[in-house]
Scaffold this motif. Structure first.
Motif, short mmCIF file in Angstrom:
data_model
loop_
_atom_site.label_atom_id
_atom_site.label_comp_id
_atom_site.label_asym_id
_atom_site.label_seq_id
_atom_site.Cartn_x
_atom_site.Cartn_y
_atom_site.Cartn_z
N UNK A 265 0.92 -1.28 -0.13
CA UNK A 265 0.09 -0.06 0.04
C UNK A 265 0.82 1.30 -0.15
N UNK A 266 0.30 2.46 -0.14
CA UNK A 266 0.83 3.81 -0.43
C UNK A 266 -0.10 4.59 -0.07
N UNK A 267 0.26 6.08 0.15
CA UNK A 267 -0.56 7.20 0.49
C UNK A 267 -1.17 7.60 -0.83
N UNK A 379 -1.41 -1.48 -6.28
CA UNK A 379 -1.49 -0.79 -4.95
C UNK A 379 -2.79 -0.67 -4.35
N UNK A 380 -3.74 -1.20 -4.98
CA UNK A 380 -5.13 -1.30 -4.42
C UNK A 380 -5.73 0.08 -4.16
N UNK A 436 0.10 8.57 -6.26
CA UNK A 436 0.43 8.31 -4.73
C UNK A 436 1.61 9.30 -4.23
N UNK A 437 1.94 9.31 -3.15
CA UNK A 437 3.14 10.21 -2.51
C UNK A 437 4.53 9.46 -2.86
N UNK A 438 4.47 8.18 -3.59
CA UNK A 438 5.81 7.44 -3.87
C UNK A 438 6.20 6.64 -2.67
N UNK A 439 5.28 6.43 -1.68
CA UNK A 439 5.67 5.77 -0.18
C UNK A 439 5.45 4.22 -0.21
N UNK A 440 5.69 3.42 -1.31
CA UNK A 440 5.32 2.00 -0.96
C UNK A 440 5.77 1.52 0.19
#
Length: 501
Positions: A265-267, A379-380, A436-440
């Motif tokens: 997941x990610x922001x 990333x759902x 996303x914020x690129x924070x996987x």
């Protein structure tokens, strides 16, 4: 190069560099660090503004992207990942947050409680020495005053970001951890060394094979620190993962670990673009003298436009108007494009809002056993519709913030999507435009695929230490937590190595 070491660390990113430094400090082991990409010795890495050239770079970014995802109307979303010394910490905006104490309490993992983690952060920050951005644009300073208070995900607040710069230059984990560790004489760093698979015999990890066929042996063990995308991919190619999925690809089963690749997941985030006669850094005729003088000013003072990390300020907001933030804002004092190009002519500013604690989850899997083939990334996004509704409310909160009087001297109209985009049309816009914020994180989660000491289930002498082990994402930027995980996790790994020596 020596083909046998005590320990192999796969990945010289934010976590891997911290792992290496802790192992070099706490053990007498020889360590081989394998980095898939090149050195970070380039001005585009060291000069903060150079990040605009690094995302999408053909050799310094993995240039991953997701599968088409239903929650974003079948779109693919870019997943930039650094591919050089320093990893994603060499291409990011260097924003520094620990997260909330409650983030770590929620993990419910022994040895990762908030007090213990905070102590580990202190060790990391002694090496990195994060500090407020030294020379923000006045527009960013004005935005930072829109709420005020100490900028922290613990409370509704705003401010100029703290970053991991030193003397106006990027100071990554490669600078703070890896290079000092190399001075011990027991650490060897190998660049352009992409790992194909791990070698496991009798349930014990003992070697790695590179894509060029070289094999490197590890007497005491292997630490995988390749990040939330590459770490699970390496495990899966090595037969460590869901047995049914691996069998379909003809991969021999080493350990049936169902949760490898799950929980990714990610922001989720969506930007608002403002354009007009006012704004921050611009590409107009009147701005040309400033850009022409920028290199000289940077060389002389390490200040000015080239010292900007672009994402200069931010805020934490509550979607329901309460006291507990569940949204993060990143503020960029520049007009960015919304039709495919990032850098465009004109003036303005850009702000995105992200969900701090998303509920949606995806999965990483393989499409092939070939390490040259990109993994399948899902990333759902918005699988749980509450994330979409939170982000919708977040846009409203961000618009209110951008209307504050402190920004009146700089104000430009919202050019995209436009203030008339509300309700159902705003939700459609988010599905069509959110990234996303690129924070996987989360794809080799603690309590799922690894235990609290970061040991992989079913395989001895194998650990994972990076953002992939987060059970749930922290409430802000994840670069600092990745370093903390590497440093703190390597404490457990060092103990395990000494105990089995």
């Amino acid at each position: 190069m020596n083909q046998t070491f005590d320990i192999i660390v796969i990945g010289a990113g934010s976590a891997g560099c911290a792992v290496t430094a802790r192992l070099a400090r706490d053990t007498s082991a020889t360590v081989c660090v394998l980095e898939a990409g090149p050195s970070d010795a380039t001005l585009a890495v060291k000069i903060p503004f150079g990040l605009i050239h690094l995302m999408g770079h053909p050799t310094r970014d993995w240039r991953r992207e997701t599968l088409p995802m239903t929650g974003v109307n079948g779109r693919r979303v870019k997943v930039p990942r650094g591919r050089m010394l320093g990893g994603s910490g060499s291409i990011n905006s260097m924003v520094w947050f620990r997260g909330r104490r409650a983030d770590y309490t929620a993990w419910q993992q022994p040895g990762w409680d908030a007090d213990t983690v905070w102590s580990a952060f202190s060790d990391v920050e002694e090496a990195i020495r994060p500090a407020p951005l030294p020379d923000p644009h006045p527009l960013s300073t004005a935005f930072g005053a829109s709420i005020g208070g100490a900028l922290t995900p613990e409370t509704v607040s705003s401010g100029v970001f703290t970053t991991n710069m030193r003397h106006g230059q990027r100071f990554s984990a490669a600078d703070g951890f890896l290079r000092p560790a190399c001075k011990t004489g027991r650490v060897e760093v190998v660049t352009n060394a992409q790992v194909a698979t791990l070698r496991v015999a009798n349930g014990r990890a003992h070697a790695v094979t590179l894509i060029d066929g070289r094999e490197i042996n590890a007497r005491a063990g292997i630490v995988v620190s390749a990040g939330a995308i590459e770490s699970p991919a390496i495990l899966l190619r090595s037969g460590i993962g869901p047995a049914t999925e691996l069998a379909r690809l003809g991969i021999a089963i080493t350990a049936d670990v169902q949760e490898v690749g799950a929980n990714l997941h990610d922001h989720p985030a969506v930007p608002l673009h403002h354009a007009g006669d006012a704004g921050g850094y611009g590409l107009t005729l009147s701005d040309l003298p400033g850009w022409a003088l920028a290199p000289a000013r940077y060389v002389i003072s390490r200040k000015g436009r080239l010292s900007s990390n672009m994402v200069e300020a931010g805020a934490f907001l509550s979607s329901d108007g309460g006291d507990e933030p569940d949204l993060q804002v990143h503020f960029i004092p520049a007009k960015l494009g919304w039709q495919g190009k990032m850098v465009v002519p004109g003036k303005g500013y850009t702000a995105d809002v992200a969900v701090c604690r998303p509920k949606s989850r995806g999965r990483l899997s393989l499409t092939s056993a070939d390490p040259r083939e990109a993994p399948a990334i899902d990333l759902g996004l918005f699988k749980d519709e509450s994330d979409l509704l939170t982000l919708e409310r977040g846009v409203t909160r961000l618009r209110d913030l951008l209307d504050k009087p402190c920004l009146s001297a700089w104000r430009a109209p919202e050019a995209f999507p436009g203030r008339d985009t509300q309700g159902a049309s705003l939700r459609d816009h988010i599905r069509n435009r959110a990234g996303t914020s690129y924070h996987p994180v989360g794809s080799v989660g603690m309590g799922r695929a690894v235990d609290h000491r970061l040991a992989v289930h079913g395989v001895r002498n194998l650990w994972v230490a990076d953002a992939s082990v987060m059970p749930s994402i922290t409430s802000a930027n994840t670069n600092a937590p990745a370093m903390m995980i590497g440093w703190h996790g390597a404490g457990f790994i060092s103990e395990d190595i000494r105990r089995t020596a």
